[in-house]
Scaffold this motif. Structure first.
Motif, PDB file in Angstrom:
ATOM      1  N   SER A 103       8.675 -43.610  -2.708  1.00  0.00           N
ATOM      2  CA  SER A 103       7.748 -44.049  -1.939  1.00  0.00           C
ATOM      3  C   SER A 103       6.824 -45.474  -2.354  1.00  0.00           C
ATOM      4  CB  SER A 103       6.477 -42.866  -2.150  1.00  0.00           C
ATOM      5  OG  SER A 103       7.184 -41.804  -1.411  1.00  0.00           O
ATOM      6  N   THR A 104       6.934 -45.535  -3.829  1.00  0.00           N
ATOM      7  CA  THR A 104       6.212 -46.853  -4.388  1.00  0.00           C
ATOM      8  C   THR A 104       7.303 -48.021  -4.209  1.00  0.00           C
ATOM      9  OG1 THR A 104       5.216 -45.549  -6.144  1.00  0.00           O
ATOM     10  CG2 THR A 104       5.388 -47.850  -6.474  1.00  0.00           C
ATOM     11  N   GLY A 107       6.915 -48.863  -0.442  1.00  0.00           N
ATOM     12  CA  GLY A 107       5.665 -49.388  -0.351  1.00  0.00           C
ATOM     13  C   GLY A 107       5.256 -50.765  -0.955  1.00  0.00           C
ATOM     14  N   ARG A 140      -3.538 -47.697   5.704  1.00  0.00           N
ATOM     15  CA  ARG A 140      -4.435 -47.481   4.538  1.00  0.00           C
ATOM     16  C   ARG A 140      -5.633 -46.236   4.769  1.00  0.00           C
ATOM     17  NH1 ARG A 140      -5.574 -52.031   3.505  1.00  0.00           N
ATOM     18  NH2 ARG A 140      -7.575 -52.322   4.197  1.00  0.00           N
ATOM     19  N   THR A 170       1.077 -46.537   0.960  1.00  0.00           N
ATOM     20  CA  THR A 170       1.234 -47.204  -0.061  1.00  0.00           C
ATOM     21  C   THR A 170       1.335 -48.776   0.152  1.00  0.00           C
ATOM     22  OG1 THR A 170       2.187 -45.698  -1.548  1.00  0.00           O
ATOM     23  CG2 THR A 170       2.675 -47.789  -2.242  1.00  0.00           C
ATOM     24  N   SER A 173      -2.332 -50.074   1.269  1.00  0.00           N
ATOM     25  CA  SER A 173      -2.979 -50.247  -0.147  1.00  0.00           C
ATOM     26  C   SER A 173      -2.322 -51.249  -0.886  1.00  0.00           C
ATOM     27  CB  SER A 173      -3.046 -48.966  -1.007  1.00  0.00           C
ATOM     28  OG  SER A 173      -3.684 -47.709  -0.423  1.00  0.00           O
ATOM     29  N   ARG A 223       0.093 -47.946  -8.638  1.00  0.00           N
ATOM     30  CA  ARG A 223       0.047 -47.370  -7.785  1.00  0.00           C
ATOM     31  C   ARG A 223       1.325 -46.024  -7.988  1.00  0.00           C
ATOM     32  NH1 ARG A 223      -2.898 -45.957  -3.304  1.00  0.00           N
ATOM     33  NH2 ARG A 223      -1.692 -44.521  -2.238  1.00  0.00           N
ATOM     34  N   ASN A 227       0.683 -42.264  -6.856  1.00  0.00           N
ATOM     35  CA  ASN A 227       1.910 -41.514  -6.057  1.00  0.00           C
ATOM     36  C   ASN A 227       2.260 -40.282  -6.500  1.00  0.00           C
ATOM     37  OD1 ASN A 227       1.298 -43.344  -4.140  1.00  0.00           O
ATOM     38  ND2 ASN A 227       3.055 -44.558  -4.377  1.00  0.00           N
TER      39      ASN A 227
END
Length: 294
Positions: A103-104, A107, A140, A170, A173, A223, A227
């Motif tokens: 996910s990071t 993102g 977000r 993510t 953000s 982040r 997460n």
């Protein structure tokens, strides 16, 4: 004539001072009214929550530590089983970390692209800058758990809904943070590349990325910590990972509290390790890398 001329500036100063004092009084009045409204809303909300709660807050507050005490007591009685629980739940922990890592990464890439498209002087389509900013605001604004619940309904339980939900949040953000970094980037390299005929991708890759990459990676590592916690929380709604195992252990009740304690400890240690590693890497990227050639 001279006395009249001298009185004119003095009267002007008095007028400005009076207007300033009047404005300050109004600000104090507005501030006081807002404070009273805030306190009244807090009191009303507290009373409403207390009335709709299963029990009184004042009566239940004294028992707030009863449940943790039960977990610790049972974990202490079965301390010898802790290593086995760690081995049992380690695959679920890896799944949670994998959800957070993927996910990071998604993102990071999506946020970087969106931030460049939403930054003046770098955007491929300048007129579409407000559109990309609103897209980031939308990503977000929606909580991960809401997106995950919708996706679980559509796709079924598992790590995929959690990954998509966390990645979307993510993007929004990191896109916001990255756009602020882009605003401080020097555009002279971009202008120089433009003058020699470089296309948009070449201008961004060669003129912008070298300047912003350390800050991008620093924010992405920060982040990642968030997460990991988010992916564990989403496990409670059926998104898999160690959060799902924790929900099952707590739902089972007494007899499984040692399992819950082991999961809590695993999750805590993981977050501490990731926090320390990411802090060290962020320090190197933002400070140490700049002194590497000294």
């Amino acid at each position: 004539m001279t006395e009249t001329t001298a009185q004119a500036p003095q009267s002007g100063i008095e007028t400005i001072r009076s207007a300033y004092l009047a404005e300050m009084r109004m600000k104090r009045i507005y501030g006081g009214v807002l404070l009273i409204l805030f306190v009244a809303m807090m009191a009303a909300g507290f009373r409403l929550a207390d009335a709709r709660n299963a029990g009184s807050f004042a009566g239940g507050f004294t028992h707030v530590f009863d449940f943790p005490a039960e977990i610790l007591a049972e974990a202490g009685e079965k301390l010898g089983q802790m290593p086995g629980h760690f081995v049992e739940y380690f695959p679920a922990l890896i799944e949670t970390v994998n959800i957070a890592a993927v996910s990071t990464l998604v993102g990071l890439l999506g946020g970087a692209l969106m931030s460049v498209l939403a930054t003046r002087g770098m955007a491929l389509w300048p007129r579409a800058i407000p559109v990309f900013r609103r897209i980031m605001d939308f990503c977000r604004a929606i909580p991960e758990i809401v997106v995950a619940l919708v996706l679980i309904y559509v796709l079924g339980g598992g790590p995929v809904p959690a990954m998509i939900a966390i990645a979307l949040h993510t993007v929004g953000s990191l896109g916001k943070l990255f756009s602020e970094v882009n605003e401080n980037a020097d555009l002279k390299p971009v202008e120089g590349l433009t003058s020699v005929g470089a296309n948009w991708g070449q201008r961004i890759w060669l003129g912008v990325v070298p300047q912003v990459a350390p800050n991008y990676l620093s924010y992405a590592l920060l982040r990642l910590e968030i997460n990991i916690r988010a992916s564990a929380i989403l496990g409670f709604v059926g998104a898999g990972g160690i959060g799902y195992e924790l929900k099952n252990a707590i739902s089972w009740g007494q007899g499984k509290y040692d399992n819950a304690a082991a999961i809590f400890l695993l999750l805590f240690l993981t977050i501490v390790v990731v926090d320390q590693l990411s802090s060290a890497l962020r320090h190197y990227l933002t400070k140490g890398a700049g002194h590497g050639h000294d």
